[in-house]
Design an enzyme around this catalytic site. Structure first.
Site, PDB file in Angstrom:
ATOM      1  N   GLU A  80      -6.671  -7.878  -1.528  1.00 14.71           N
ATOM      2  CA  GLU A  80      -7.162  -8.250   0.245  1.00 14.71           C
ATOM      3  C   GLU A  80      -8.677  -7.863   0.115  1.00 14.71           C
ATOM      4  OE1 GLU A  80      -4.915  -5.584   3.114  1.00 14.71           O
ATOM      5  OE2 GLU A  80      -2.714  -6.168   2.249  1.00 14.71           O
ATOM      6  N   GLU A  87       0.962  -1.062   0.103  1.00 15.21           N
ATOM      7  CA  GLU A  87      -0.409  -0.506   0.217  1.00 15.21           C
ATOM      8  C   GLU A  87       0.744   1.683   0.399  1.00 15.21           C
ATOM      9  OE1 GLU A  87      -3.748  -1.999   1.985  1.00 15.21           O
ATOM     10  OE2 GLU A  87      -2.881  -0.832   3.609  1.00 15.21           O
TER      11      GLU A  87
END
Length: 675
Positions: A307, A151
């Site tokens: 995710e 991320e």
């Protein structure tokens, strides 16, 4: 044949480095993964200290053992580079690797993403780690994909970053005179006379030179992309030729993800909607669907859901559980929009740390007899079955004829600008107003940026195109002149790429395209409304009401209140062989469905169920390959819905056929073909 070619990936982030003192648990995981139908896990995302406990001392044996045992048990590995969180020894020995915040203070050791992406030391350490990983696993058949960092996000304001920013500005603008002109620095006498005078937009520094703030956002993206490229280079230098990905975050405002399209082989992302927070999940479904389409549109190829949570989150205000059936539906929603995987954070809950209560496949109880584990297992069984469909679903594409233009740089400029509505311009929400109407009709949509080629589309929607760049005005003119249909809105064509206002009228370069000129714009408070009537219905208007001077466009609707009552709010103009529509205010959701249904009646855009009216809360996705189309019906209602059919359908899983109608159970997903 490679697992990426054979099956939908199903698995989770796996953190064996947190359990190295419990080999019994690592063995239990293998059996539980088999029961959960897991075929792939992401390993090593935050394992730097376990891999390099002290500087220059690498310990890869435990990772080799874990990856090998997984492979022996039918589970492949997506191997991560651990740059998302540096070890404490590095921060202590090399403080420069820690970020400097927007107030100019260097952070203490802690958290993740707390590292400077410009720091030569950090770049060297990441290079050495990545190269060692590549050398270790370059020929390992268990590893199928590199997961770069985690991320990517955030800015650093240290001296290294400041100097890199100045070099970036020199390359971008060439001369200080050019920079001063484009940033309009004569305002408040902030003209720069030396490159060394240029600083980032510190919290207690320059906040009124909007070109500076926009440039800093662009630099942050470019610096992050460059760091990502360096991560890839280290892997290639280590001998690995495996594809690379990194987990993006949908509409997160911090980086322009389109800039990653040439670096990543596969786009992946992390999806965490607020399911079951309201009585009806339709709006959550629309928001998640639009984010899936954005991620797919970066490369206009199938992507990976990297995710998601199998149960609840722990970092939102309320940790709501997914109701029974929602996990199956929300996971297969990603598949409907082009994903070739369903992955979770996380496989097993840790015992400590800030995510110890985050949802996981295996909770602290540690066994398979839980509701969540059963739902994950059922999804795994279904994904295995879906991998074998004929026509194929796996690797099939979503090929829309509609595109909505979304531009992170436009978003930054609009949100930084002072006026006309500092309590919220609602850029993403307005895009979703338009998007929802297509979702409700089962019409697939791409979410593209101004640099994307428009040739494959028949309808372009460009709301709030405040900042124009990359010759988007010329592209839209050419698209429409060649027979395309264009829809745009108020507050478009206002500034150039540096947030410098255009002279001579707006929407700049498009006044003749729309047959009108914007004169002024009225901002409404959150409690104010105007209204318009169109096609026999009246609609409420909010946020902004633009006054336009119509030249030769056809007026379709007018304002019904305030001093501009009777003036145009919706207009249509013929341009070349195409049509250009201009909406001068933000309308209520019902308008967009009515408007785009009427457009669809004339355009006959690609639709999952052509001509079919879908019940509220139901949508239809469409994936295509050379062998045919797969229709994915989804019911986001908590009750069963009956759908009348205009065309006969066959269920690819049950082989049942439906000629006049079918019933969708609550949270049902059906994979169908026309017969």
């Amino acid at each position: 044949m490679h697992i990426l070619d054979q099956a939908f990936l199903h698995g989770a982030d796996y953190n064996p480095d947190q359990w190295l003192d419990r080999p019994d648990i690592l063995e239990q995981d293998l059996e539980l993964m088999r029961q959960a139908q897991v075929n792939c896990v992401s390993v090593g995302i935050f394992a730097w200290t376990a891999l390099e406990p002290e500087e220059g001392v690498y310990r890869m044996d435990w990772l080799k053992s874990v990856v090998g045992r997984l492979y022996e048990n039918g589970v492949y590995t997506i191997l991560a580079t651990p740059s998302g969180a540096r070890p404490a020894w590095m921060a202590k020995r090399y403080p420069e690797v820690l970020r400097v915040n927007v107030s100019g203070q260097r952070n203490h050791m802690g958290e993740r993403h707390n590292h400077c992406l410009t720091s030569p030391v950090y770049r060297e350490k990441v290079y050495l780690m990545n190269r060692r990983l590549a050398e270790t696993f370059k020929d390992d058949p268990a590893v199928i994909l590199w997961h770069l960092s985690n991320e990517y996000s955030g800015s650093c304001y240290c001296e290294h970053c400041q100097q890199a920013f100045r070099e970036w500005l020199k390359e971008t603008y060439g001369t200080l005179d050019h920079l001063n002109h484009e940033w309009w620095t004569a305002f408040w006498s902030h003209t720069y006379t030396s490159w060394e005078e240029v600083e980032p937009p510190f919290a207690d520094g320059e906040q009124s030179t909007l070109g500076l703030k926009l440039a800093w956002e662009r630099f942050t993206t470019d610096q992050t992309v460059d760091f990502c490229r360096q991560e890839v280079k280290a892997l290639r230098d280590g001998g690995s030729r495996l594809p690379v990905t990194t987990n993006l975050m949908g509409f997160s405002p911090v980086l322009n993800y389109y800039k990653f399209r040439d670096v990543l082989d596969i786009v992946s992302w992390d999806n965490y909607p607020d399911w079951n927070m309201q009585a009806n999940d339709t709006e959550t479904a629309v928001s998640a669907a639009m984010a899936h389409d954005l991620m797919r549109s970066i490369k206009r190829e199938p992507f990976l859901l990297m995710e998601s949570t199998p149960s609840s989150l722990n970092w939102k205000p309320v940790s709501k559980l997914k109701k029974p059936g929602m996990h199956m539906l929300s996971s297969l929603q990603a598949v409907a929009h082009g994903s070739d995987s369903v992955q979770y954070f996380q496989w097993r809950k840790g015992r400590g740390g800030t995510e110890k209560f985050h949802g996981a496949v295996v909770d602290h109880y540690g066994k398979a007899d839980t509701r969540v584990f059963d739902e994950v297992s059922q999804l795994g069984i279904r994904l295995k079955r879906l991998s074998q469909l004929d026509p194929p679903l796996l690797h099939s594409e979503v090929r829309p004829e509609v595109a909505i233009i979304f531009d992170w740089e436009n978003r930054w400029a609009m949100e930084n600008s002072a006026g006309p509505r500092n309590i919220g311009m609602h850029y993403v929400e307005t895009l979703q107003d338009h998007y929802r109407a297509f979702w409700q009709q089962g019409i697939p949509v791409d979410i593209i940026d101004p640099e994307t080629d428009l040739d494959r589309y028949r309808l372009i929607v460009a709301p709030l195109l405040y900042l124009t760049r990359s010759d988007i005005e010329l592209k839209l003119r050419d698209f429409t002149a060649r027979g395309g249909t264009l829809v745009s809105t108020y507050w478009s064509g206002i500034v150039n790429r540096d947030d410098l206002c255009y002279l001579g009228g707006t929407p700049h370069g498009m006044m003749d395209l729309f047959g009108l000129r914007s004169e002024e714009i009225d901002a409404l408070t959150d409690t104010e409304q105007n209204q318009m009537s169109w096609n026999g219905r009246t609609y409420q208007l909010t946020d902004l009401c633009e006054r336009v001077q119509v030249k030769d466009a056809e007026i379709l609707a007018v304002y019904e209140q305030d001093f501009y009552q009777g003036e145009a709010v919706l207009a249509r103009h013929t341009f070349g062989q195409g049509q250009a529509y201009y909406l001068a205010s933000r309308a209520e959701p019902a308008f967009y469905l009515d408007f785009y249904e009427k457009l669809q009646g004339g355009l006959h855009l690609k639709q999952a169920l052509p001509g079919q009216t879908l019940p509220p809360g139901v949508t239809a996705g469409l994936r295509e390959s050379q062998q045919g189309q797969v229709i994915i019906l989804q019911n986001y209602n908590q009750q069963a819905v009956r759908l009348s059919l205009r065309h006969a359908l066959a269920d690819l899983e049950t082989r049942n056929t439906y000629t006049t109608g079918l019933t969708l159970q609550p949270y049902a997903v059906r994979f169908l073909i026309r017969i």
